[in-house]
Design a protein around this motif. Structure first.
Motif, mmCIF file in Angstrom:
data_model
loop_
_atom_site.group_PDB
_atom_site.id
_atom_site.type_symbol
_atom_site.label_atom_id
_atom_site.label_comp_id
_atom_site.label_asym_id
_atom_site.label_seq_id
_atom_site.Cartn_x
_atom_site.Cartn_y
_atom_site.Cartn_z
ATOM 1 N N ALA A 98 0.833 -1.206 0.000
ATOM 2 C CA ALA A 98 0.000 0.000 0.000
ATOM 3 C C ALA A 98 0.866 1.254 0.000
ATOM 4 N N MET A 99 1.918 1.270 0.816
ATOM 5 C CA MET A 99 2.804 2.429 0.868
ATOM 6 C C MET A 99 3.534 2.624 -0.461
ATOM 7 N N MET A 100 3.947 1.531 -1.071
ATOM 8 C CA MET A 100 4.640 1.596 -2.352
ATOM 9 C C MET A 100 3.748 2.222 -3.424
ATOM 10 N N VAL A 101 2.486 1.781 -3.457
ATOM 11 C CA VAL A 101 1.552 2.257 -4.478
ATOM 12 C C VAL A 101 1.108 3.693 -4.189
ATOM 13 N N LEU A 102 0.692 3.943 -2.945
ATOM 14 C CA LEU A 102 0.115 5.242 -2.604
ATOM 15 C C LEU A 102 1.147 6.354 -2.605
ATOM 16 N N VAL A 103 2.238 6.150 -1.861
ATOM 17 C CA VAL A 103 3.236 7.203 -1.684
ATOM 18 C C VAL A 103 4.202 7.258 -2.868
ATOM 19 N N GLY A 104 4.677 6.086 -3.287
ATOM 20 C CA GLY A 104 5.730 6.057 -4.295
ATOM 21 C C GLY A 104 5.251 6.190 -5.722
ATOM 22 N N ASN A 105 3.968 5.888 -5.967
ATOM 23 C CA ASN A 105 3.493 5.867 -7.341
ATOM 24 C C ASN A 105 2.424 6.932 -7.593
ATOM 25 N N ILE A 106 1.239 6.733 -7.014
ATOM 26 C CA ILE A 106 0.110 7.611 -7.327
ATOM 27 C C ILE A 106 0.380 9.053 -6.904
ATOM 28 N N ASN A 107 0.865 9.232 -5.686
ATOM 29 C CA ASN A 107 1.086 10.583 -5.175
ATOM 30 C C ASN A 107 2.055 11.357 -6.065
ATOM 31 N N THR A 108 3.151 10.715 -6.412
ATOM 32 C CA THR A 108 4.173 11.376 -7.229
ATOM 33 C C THR A 108 3.631 11.762 -8.600
ATOM 34 N N LYS A 109 2.833 10.875 -9.198
ATOM 35 C CA LYS A 109 2.273 11.162 -10.522
ATOM 36 C C LYS A 109 1.299 12.339 -10.474
ATOM 37 N N MET A 110 0.500 12.410 -9.409
ATOM 38 C CA MET A 110 -0.452 13.518 -9.301
ATOM 39 C C MET A 110 0.277 14.839 -9.114
ATOM 40 N N VAL A 111 1.309 14.844 -8.290
ATOM 41 C CA VAL A 111 2.091 16.068 -8.082
ATOM 42 C C VAL A 111 2.740 16.519 -9.398
ATOM 43 N N SER A 112 3.263 15.570 -10.160
ATOM 44 C CA SER A 112 3.919 15.937 -11.423
ATOM 45 C C SER A 112 2.920 16.547 -12.404
ATOM 46 N N LEU A 113 1.667 16.061 -12.395
ATOM 47 C CA LEU A 113 0.648 16.628 -13.281
ATOM 48 C C LEU A 113 0.260 18.048 -12.859
ATOM 49 N N ILE A 114 0.177 18.268 -11.550
ATOM 50 C CA ILE A 114 -0.103 19.627 -11.061
ATOM 51 C C ILE A 114 0.981 20.588 -11.523
ATOM 52 N N ASN A 115 2.213 20.168 -11.370
ATOM 53 C CA ASN A 115 3.337 21.009 -11.794
ATOM 54 C C ASN A 115 3.299 21.254 -13.306
ATOM 55 N N LYS A 116 2.961 20.216 -14.055
ATOM 56 C CA LYS A 116 2.888 20.326 -15.513
ATOM 57 C C LYS A 116 1.883 21.391 -15.942
ATOM 58 N N HIS A 117 0.785 21.506 -15.190
ATOM 59 C CA HIS A 117 -0.281 22.428 -15.587
ATOM 60 C C HIS A 117 -0.178 23.793 -14.900
ATOM 61 N N GLY A 118 1.002 24.092 -14.359
ATOM 62 C CA GLY A 118 1.287 25.465 -13.983
ATOM 63 C C GLY A 118 1.080 25.842 -12.531
ATOM 64 N N ALA A 119 0.724 24.867 -11.673
ATOM 65 C CA ALA A 119 0.618 25.149 -10.238
ATOM 66 C C ALA A 119 1.756 24.430 -9.514
ATOM 67 N N LYS A 120 1.798 24.555 -8.190
ATOM 68 C CA LYS A 120 2.872 23.952 -7.402
ATOM 69 C C LYS A 120 2.273 22.878 -6.485
ATOM 70 N N GLY A 121 2.517 21.620 -6.833
ATOM 71 C CA GLY A 121 2.021 20.513 -6.029
ATOM 72 C C GLY A 121 3.071 20.036 -5.050
ATOM 73 N N VAL A 122 2.617 19.585 -3.876
ATOM 74 C CA VAL A 122 3.516 19.027 -2.864
ATOM 75 C C VAL A 122 2.929 17.702 -2.375
ATOM 76 N N GLY A 123 3.710 16.641 -2.446
ATOM 77 C CA GLY A 123 3.262 15.330 -1.989
ATOM 78 C C GLY A 123 3.481 15.148 -0.498
ATOM 79 N N LEU A 124 2.443 14.713 0.200
ATOM 80 C CA LEU A 124 2.492 14.490 1.642
ATOM 81 C C LEU A 124 1.823 13.167 1.981
ATOM 82 N N ASN A 125 2.117 12.666 3.178
ATOM 83 C CA ASN A 125 1.307 11.596 3.755
ATOM 84 C C ASN A 125 1.130 11.902 5.231
ATOM 85 N N GLY A 126 0.343 11.092 5.914
ATOM 86 C CA GLY A 126 -0.002 11.391 7.300
ATOM 87 C C GLY A 126 1.150 11.359 8.269
#
Length: 301
Positions: A98-126
């Motif tokens: 779960a940690m591998m998928v959530l933190v290492g994969n999905i979170n990083t991809k979402m942050v990269s898309l935010i950055n791609k579209h001109g905003a500043k994304g930051v990946g966090l977990n609890g």
């Protein structure tokens, strides 16, 4: 009659004015949205919509799930996913996956898309800055061969404390936080926690105006096999009866319970929408009709 573009923009104006400066928590889940092998365009459109919210003065906070992708990874590694009461049974290996998928994969991809579209994304977990402090969930009672038994569902947490200071710093500095639902207990043990529950808890702690839950169905359906049976609005007082009638069941229960926590804390409304529908977020927030289910508390006159 099809609305002209200028009519659509004018219809959105009072909503943009009302929402500007507010915080909105957006929970993203569902197989099509989070699995890039299914449809990369869906996640791209969701992120574009969230970046648009950011640029019209709304402060979005993203919570993401990843259940379908965790299931796929588990099966590839020879483990069979197991659920009790809509919650994943999480042993040591499952937590690591779960940690591998959530933190290492999905979170990083979402942050990269935010950055791609001109905003500043930051990946966090609890775990970051003790954002989500949780306790291991108690044994769940289930019926086995007609007998009620207590079952340990492993490293699954329930929220004890949300420490929102880090999120406030991020928002004040114009970042869009993207949060994986991995929590930590007071002894330092990491816990898998339901993303719908986390979304409700964070919306409550941040005093969010709206909580949007993006899934792969069009809200709460009276008949799960009939997409036209959508319930457009649910009052808090109706939730228990809908659960008893099993109209709300399975994985929808944590969503509704998370919504209940948020609304009782002062969140104006919780919206459950189909994120697979292009630009469903904008259609729900900025049009008069909406396309999902809203959970709200009826105000006394």
């Amino acid at each position: 009659m099809t609305l002209k573009l200028e009519d659509v923009l004018i219809e959105s104006l009072p909503y943009i004015r009302d929402f500007s400066g507010s915080t909105m928590v957006i929970k993203v889940g569902g197989n099509a949205m989070l699995n890039p092998e299914k449809d990369t365009a869906i996640m791209e459109k969701i992120i574009q919509d969230i970046v648009l919210l950011h640029y019209v003065g709304i402060n979005p906070i993203i919570i993401h799930g990843g259940g379908p992708e965790i299931n796929e990874k588990m099966e590839k590694m020879g483990k069979q996913p197991k659920f009790i009461g809509g919650l994943r049974v999480t042993d040591d290996d499952t937590l690591e996956i779960a940690m591998m998928v959530l933190v290492g994969n999905i979170n990083t991809k979402m942050v990269s898309l935010i950055n791609k579209h001109g905003a500043k994304g930051v990946g966090l977990n609890g775990v970051d800055s003790n954002l989500i402090v949780a306790a291991k969930k108690k044994n769940q009672k289930i019926i086995i061969d007609g007998n009620e038994e207590d079952v340990d569902i492993g490293w699954v947490g329930e929220t004890e404390i949300i420490n929102p200071g880090l999120l406030r710093i991020m928002i004040e500095n114009n970042f869009i936080p993207v949060i994986s639902p991995i929590a930590i207990d007071k002894k330092g043990q990491m816990l898998n926690i339901n993303a719908d529950t986390v979304a409700g808890d964070i919306a409550a702690a941040m005093g969010a105006k709206k909580l949007i839950m993006m899934t792969d169905i069009s809200g709460v359906l009276r008949d799960i096999n009939d997409k036209d049976s959508r319930i457009s609005k649910i009052k808090l007082g109706e939730i228990d009866d809908l659960i008893k009638e099993e109209i709300i069941s399975g994985g929808m229960i944590p969503k509704i319970k998370g919504a209940e926590v948020a609304v009782k804390s002062g969140v104006e409304g919780v919206h459950i929408i189909n994120g697979s529908t292009p630009h469903s977020l904008l259609l729900e927030l900025f049009t008069d009709t909406g396309i999902g289910t809203m959970i709200f508390e009826e105000k006394e006159e």
